[in-house]
Design a protein around this motif. Structure first.
Motif: not given
Length: 433
Positions: A8-21, A61-76
């Protein structure tokens, strides 16, 4: 075989990714599995649907192409903004009183779902109550006053007008003339919110596969086959929640929305006393321009500031170059402040600016196109998708009956024609008319 199928691809280099639980690695789908429900996409919509089903005893069953919250849900921008991207008076004029009343009755539910789940599942996502809409011009103040009257006619009484004299108690800047508090608004760390809900769904039996981009969906009538690079799900029902990041897995949906990127920056840590002065009530702020700015304080004393749009979903040459002038115009005291994070993310726009919800067949449901109001509407629509699967379709049907309008000019011309329209409304903002 794509690398996304195995790692799975890492999250984008956002503040959220850097401070994610902390979040566990969820292995990709391998081989064939059966499921009552398969959900495509592990953002807010997909996870909200999965959690709704799990609470009702159905383990999807949930299929995610990258990581949970990788798209807009983890970047907004992380703002709880109630309602839809078109106001209730526009919705009433377009669709009639009945549909408007039904949508109004659901318009605050997304925020309620967020607060309920944060409390129920003990999700650490920096939830803060209160949002503010900031006006530059008398016309924008009149529009806010009109919005307040319309909301009150539908029974919503949580909006409060603020004149220039009271502005320093909300936001310390000279660029606005007033605004409106939404006491039902607020802000959150969105990536931690979706990660927390994903963990809650998994604890109730949901299976999530990351690095499992869907390549093809085959509707056989009695079952639906959902293919990935290394596996397949045989499901009775499929829910499609890929939104702006769906790709070409379901071509009938890809052409119905336009990806639009928005840019966000986050400062280095600031003096808490300075932030107390700039945002005394710690409310998130969104201005009233057509192409708007939005910002808020983070839990670790930074300013998170976003805005700008690029139709078609591409990134600007410089995110900092696009956003910094707006930040410094709003807060001259932050001129030259170091920016620790800058990122971009796509959301999906519909022609009507109202979410597009429906069925591709009796067994394939979808929701997309929240048009900039996704934090709340995705939670609502995820719940409605889950309700529809278990047979409670009345509220889902309200959205499905709304007529879909294609972008003029089709896929080839949707970007230039939308840019032309946004230029017109942007000019109105600049002229104050």
């Amino acid at each position: 075989m794509s690398s996304a199928a195995t790692t799975p691809e890492a999250h984008t280099g956002s503040y959220y990714a850097a401070t994610a639980n902390p979040s566990p690695y969820r292995p990709p789908l391998m081989g064939e599995v059966r499921a009552e429900v398969c959900i495509i996409g592990a953002g807010f919509s997909g996870i909200s649907a999965a959690l709704t089903l799990a609470e009702g005893g159905i383990a999807a069953v949930v299929l995610e192409g990258k990581r949970v919250g990788w798209g807009a849900s983890g970047r907004n921008g992380g703002q709880i903004v109630n309602g839809y991207s078109r106001d209730l008076s526009t919705i009433e004029g377009r669709y009639g009183k009945g549909p408007a009343k039904a949508l109004a009755d659901m318009s605050l539910e997304g925020g309620d779902i967020i607060r309920d789940r944060v409390a129920r599942y003990n999700i650490a996502c920096d939830l803060v109550d209160g949002g503010f809409f900031a006006a530059f011009t008398p016309r924008q103040m009149r529009e806010l006053e009109h919005t307040k009257r319309v909301w009150e006619s539908y029974g919503h009484t949580e909006l409060e007008m603020v004149d220039r004299n009271r502005l320093p108690g909300i936001v310390e800047t000279d660029i606005y003339i007033g605004g409106q508090i939404d006491h039902r608004g607020g802000h959150i760390h969105p990536l931690n919110l979706v990660l927390g809900q994903a963990a809650a769904a998994e604890n109730l039996g949901t299976i999530i596969h990351e690095g499992s981009a869907v390549t093809r969906v085959e509707d056989k009538g009695h079952e639906v086959l959902v293919h990935t690079a290394q596996g397949m799900v045989r499901a009775k029902t499929v829910i499609v929640c890929g939104n702006a990041y769906l790709g070409d897995a379901v071509p009938d949906l890809t052409n119905k929305i336009m990806p639009v990127s928005s840019q966000v920056v986050t400062t280095a840590k600031l003096d808490p006393a300075l932030l107390d002065r700039l945002l005394p009530r710690n409310q998130c702020v969104e201005d009233c321009n057509y192409i708007l700015d939005y910002y808020r304080r983070t839990a670790d004393d930074r300013l998170l500031f976003g805005g700008g749009v690029v139709y078609g979903g591409t990134d600007p040459a410089s995110i900092e170059g696009k956003i910094r002038p707006h930040l410094e115009r709003t807060f001259p005291a932050l001129r030259g402040t170091k920016l620790d994070f800058a990122w971009s993310g796509n959301f999906a726009l519909t022609m009507t600016r109202v979410p597009h919800v429906g069925r591709l067949s009796a067994n394939v449901l979808f929701s997309h196109g929240d048009s900039g109001h996704g934090v709340t509407t995705t939670h609502l629509l995820g719940r409605l998708l889950g309700e529809a699967v278990i047979g409670r379709t009345a509220r889902f049907d309200v959205f499905e009956r709304l007529p879909y309008l294609p972008f003029p000019g089709g896929r080839a011309l949707r970007v230039p024609l939308t840019v032309l329209g946004s230029w017109y409304y942007g000019l109105r903002d600049r002229l104050g008319v």
